[in-house]
Design an enzyme around this catalytic site. Structure first.
Site, PDB file in Angstrom:
ATOM      1  N   VAL A   1      63.405 -35.713   7.138  1.00  0.00           N
ATOM      2  CA  VAL A   1      63.310 -35.031   8.439  1.00  0.00           C
ATOM      3  C   VAL A   1      62.079 -35.582   9.171  1.00  0.00           C
ATOM      4  O   VAL A   1      60.950 -35.472   8.681  1.00  0.00           O
ATOM      5  CB  VAL A   1      63.195 -33.503   8.260  1.00  0.00           C
ATOM      6  CG1 VAL A   1      63.009 -32.829   9.620  1.00  0.00           C
ATOM      7  CG2 VAL A   1      64.441 -32.959   7.561  1.00  0.00           C
TER       8      VAL A   1
ATOM      9  N   GLY B   1      56.350 -30.577  18.155  1.00  0.00           N
ATOM     10  CA  GLY B   1      55.894 -29.306  18.715  1.00  0.00           C
ATOM     11  C   GLY B   1      56.778 -28.775  19.829  1.00  0.00           C
ATOM     12  O   GLY B   1      56.435 -27.816  20.505  1.00  0.00           O
TER      13      GLY B   1
ATOM     14  N   GLY C   1      60.148 -28.039  19.283  1.00  0.00           N
ATOM     15  CA  GLY C   1      61.297 -27.343  18.712  1.00  0.00           C
ATOM     16  C   GLY C   1      62.390 -28.263  18.192  1.00  0.00           C
ATOM     17  O   GLY C   1      63.415 -27.788  17.693  1.00  0.00           O
ATOM     18  N   LEU C   2      62.156 -29.595  18.290  1.00  0.00           N
ATOM     19  CA  LEU C   2      63.210 -30.524  17.838  1.00  0.00           C
ATOM     20  C   LEU C   2      63.414 -30.471  16.325  1.00  0.00           C
ATOM     21  O   LEU C   2      64.558 -30.468  15.854  1.00  0.00           O
ATOM     22  CB  LEU C   2      62.830 -31.958  18.210  1.00  0.00           C
ATOM     23  CG  LEU C   2      63.273 -32.487  19.565  1.00  0.00           C
ATOM     24  CD1 LEU C   2      62.908 -33.960  19.666  1.00  0.00           C
ATOM     25  CD2 LEU C   2      64.782 -32.300  19.733  1.00  0.00           C
TER      26      LEU C   2
ATOM     27  N   TYR D   1      58.817 -25.448   7.117  1.00  0.00           N
ATOM     28  CA  TYR D   1      60.049 -25.004   6.449  1.00  0.00           C
ATOM     29  C   TYR D   1      60.031 -23.503   6.165  1.00  0.00           C
ATOM     30  O   TYR D   1      61.084 -22.860   6.178  1.00  0.00           O
ATOM     31  CB  TYR D   1      60.275 -25.807   5.167  1.00  0.00           C
ATOM     32  CG  TYR D   1      60.625 -27.248   5.461  1.00  0.00           C
ATOM     33  CD1 TYR D   1      61.865 -27.583   5.987  1.00  0.00           C
ATOM     34  CD2 TYR D   1      59.715 -28.270   5.247  1.00  0.00           C
ATOM     35  CE1 TYR D   1      62.195 -28.896   6.289  1.00  0.00           C
ATOM     36  CE2 TYR D   1      60.031 -29.592   5.543  1.00  0.00           C
ATOM     37  CZ  TYR D   1      61.266 -29.891   6.062  1.00  0.00           C
ATOM     38  OH  TYR D   1      61.596 -31.187   6.364  1.00  0.00           O
TER      39      TYR D   1
HETATM   40  C1  COA Z   1      57.473 -31.686  10.307  1.00  0.00           C
HETATM   41  C2  COA Z   1      58.183 -32.062  11.610  1.00  0.00           C
HETATM   42  C3  COA Z   1      59.586 -32.578  11.289  1.00  0.00           C
HETATM   43  C4  COA Z   1      58.267 -30.835  12.512  1.00  0.00           C
HETATM   44  O1  COA Z   1      58.972 -31.177  13.684  1.00  0.00           O
HETATM   45  P1  COA Z   1      58.579 -30.548  15.112  1.00  0.00           P
HETATM   46  O2  COA Z   1      59.638 -30.916  16.084  1.00  0.00           O
HETATM   47  O3  COA Z   1      57.183 -30.910  15.439  1.00  0.00           O
HETATM   48  O4  COA Z   1      58.636 -28.975  14.774  1.00  0.00           O
HETATM   49  P2  COA Z   1      59.042 -27.769  15.744  1.00  0.00           P
HETATM   50  O5  COA Z   1      58.442 -28.021  17.097  1.00  0.00           O
HETATM   51  O6  COA Z   1      60.507 -27.569  15.679  1.00  0.00           O
HETATM   52  O7  COA Z   1      58.277 -26.577  15.024  1.00  0.00           O
HETATM   53  C5  COA Z   1      58.913 -25.401  14.549  1.00  0.00           C
HETATM   54  C6  COA Z   1      57.816 -24.450  14.068  1.00  0.00           C
HETATM   55  O8  COA Z   1      57.143 -25.007  12.908  1.00  0.00           O
HETATM   56  C7  COA Z   1      55.742 -25.151  13.160  1.00  0.00           C
HETATM   57  N1  COA Z   1      55.307 -26.384  12.515  1.00  0.00           N
HETATM   58  C8  COA Z   1      55.613 -27.650  12.846  1.00  0.00           C
HETATM   59  N2  COA Z   1      55.069 -28.527  11.975  1.00  0.00           N
HETATM   60  C9  COA Z   1      54.383 -27.783  11.068  1.00  0.00           C
HETATM   61  C10 COA Z   1      53.624 -28.105   9.913  1.00  0.00           C
HETATM   62  N3  COA Z   1      53.442 -29.375   9.511  1.00  0.00           N
HETATM   63  N4  COA Z   1      53.081 -27.082   9.201  1.00  0.00           N
HETATM   64  C11 COA Z   1      53.237 -25.796   9.581  1.00  0.00           C
HETATM   65  N5  COA Z   1      53.986 -25.439  10.673  1.00  0.00           N
HETATM   66  C12 COA Z   1      54.535 -26.430  11.406  1.00  0.00           C
HETATM   67  C13 COA Z   1      55.621 -25.192  14.671  1.00  0.00           C
HETATM   68  O9  COA Z   1      54.339 -24.770  15.096  1.00  0.00           O
HETATM   69  C14 COA Z   1      56.722 -24.214  15.099  1.00  0.00           C
HETATM   70  O10 COA Z   1      56.241 -22.897  14.918  1.00  0.00           O
HETATM   71  P3  COA Z   1      56.813 -21.606  15.748  1.00  0.00           P
HETATM   72  O11 COA Z   1      58.046 -21.172  15.012  1.00  0.00           O
HETATM   73  O12 COA Z   1      55.689 -20.639  15.663  1.00  0.00           O
HETATM   74  O13 COA Z   1      57.093 -22.089  17.137  1.00  0.00           O
HETATM   75  C15 COA Z   1      57.374 -33.142  12.390  1.00  0.00           C
HETATM   76  O14 COA Z   1      56.058 -32.680  12.595  1.00  0.00           O
HETATM   77  C16 COA Z   1      57.312 -34.485  11.690  1.00  0.00           C
HETATM   78  O15 COA Z   1      58.189 -35.324  11.856  1.00  0.00           O
HETATM   79  N6  COA Z   1      56.231 -34.738  10.934  1.00  0.00           N
HETATM   80  C17 COA Z   1      56.041 -36.028  10.279  1.00  0.00           C
HETATM   81  C18 COA Z   1      57.052 -36.289   9.198  1.00  0.00           C
HETATM   82  C19 COA Z   1      57.115 -35.173   8.174  1.00  0.00           C
HETATM   83  O16 COA Z   1      56.087 -34.849   7.567  1.00  0.00           O
HETATM   84  N7  COA Z   1      58.328 -34.620   7.969  1.00  0.00           N
HETATM   85  C20 COA Z   1      58.578 -33.597   6.985  1.00  0.00           C
HETATM   86  C21 COA Z   1      59.144 -34.243   5.768  1.00  0.00           C
HETATM   87  S1  COA Z   1      59.425 -33.098   4.459  1.00  0.00           S
END
Ligand code: COA
Length: 123
Positions: A61, A69, A71-72, A103
């Site tokens: 993912v 940040g 919501g994607l 998660y």
């Molecule tokens: C982790 C990842 C997929 C999240 O995607 P994103 O589009 O930024 O997340 P969203 O905007 O949908 O966030 C949903 C919620 O999770 C929270 N959130 C996002 N990343 C977070 C993190 N690393 N730790 C804790 N909370 C997090 C957001 O603040 C948001 O909170 P809300 O419900 O209060 O609004 C993205 O940051 C990413 O690609 N990171 C690098 C790769 C990675 O580490 N992937 C995970 C592999 S297991």
């Protein structure tokens, strides 16, 4: 496929150095895959494997740094969980190094009583 390769290269630490032929095999071996696009640019990805009844696992993912940040990531995971092969699975697992908070917001819970183990094949 080149955009997927680049997304992994820039947005992940675990999926760097993958080539297009292997990425195609990876997709063919996955039961669900979700992509997010900004016009014609790939900005997000997630996939899952599943036996369709007992166990499924989320993999790879990633959302580009510029689009994080918004919501994607949440939409990608929710869409994966709605795929038939995942809906049919009793349990969905995933491995994460530093995104457990993300998660947890989606309903996953940490499992302290089990240990992740691995066997690495050198290619
Ligand atoms: C982790 C990842 C997929 C999240 O995607 P994103 O589009 O930024 O997340 P969203 O905007 O949908 O966030 C949903 C919620 O999770 C929270 N959130 C996002 N990343 C977070 C993190 N690393 N730790 C804790 N909370 C997090 C957001 O603040 C948001 O909170 P809300 O419900 O209060 O609004 C993205 O940051 C990413 O690609 N990171 C690098 C790769 C990675 O580490 N992937 C995970 C592999 S297991």
């Amino acid at each position: 496929m080149d955009q997927l390769r680049q997304l992994f290269e820039r947005g992940s630490f675990w999926a760097q150095g993958r080539n297009e032929a292997d990425l195609r095999r990876m997709l063919a071996g996955s039961q669900a895959a979700v992509t997010a696009w900004n016009q014609r640019t790939l900005v997000g990805f997630g996939r899952a494997t599943s036996d369709g009844v007992y166990r499924a696992v989320l993999w790879d993912v990633v959302v580009t740094q510029e689009q994080q940040g918004l919501g994607l990531g949440r939409r990608i995971v929710k869409t994966l969980l709605e795929a038939p092969a995942l809906m049919a699975s009793e349990r969905v697992y995933l491995m994460t190094t530093n995104s457990s908070g993300f998660y947890e917001r989606l309903g996953f819970e940490k499992v302290e009583r089990q240990r992740l183990m691995q066997l690495i094949h050198s290619k």
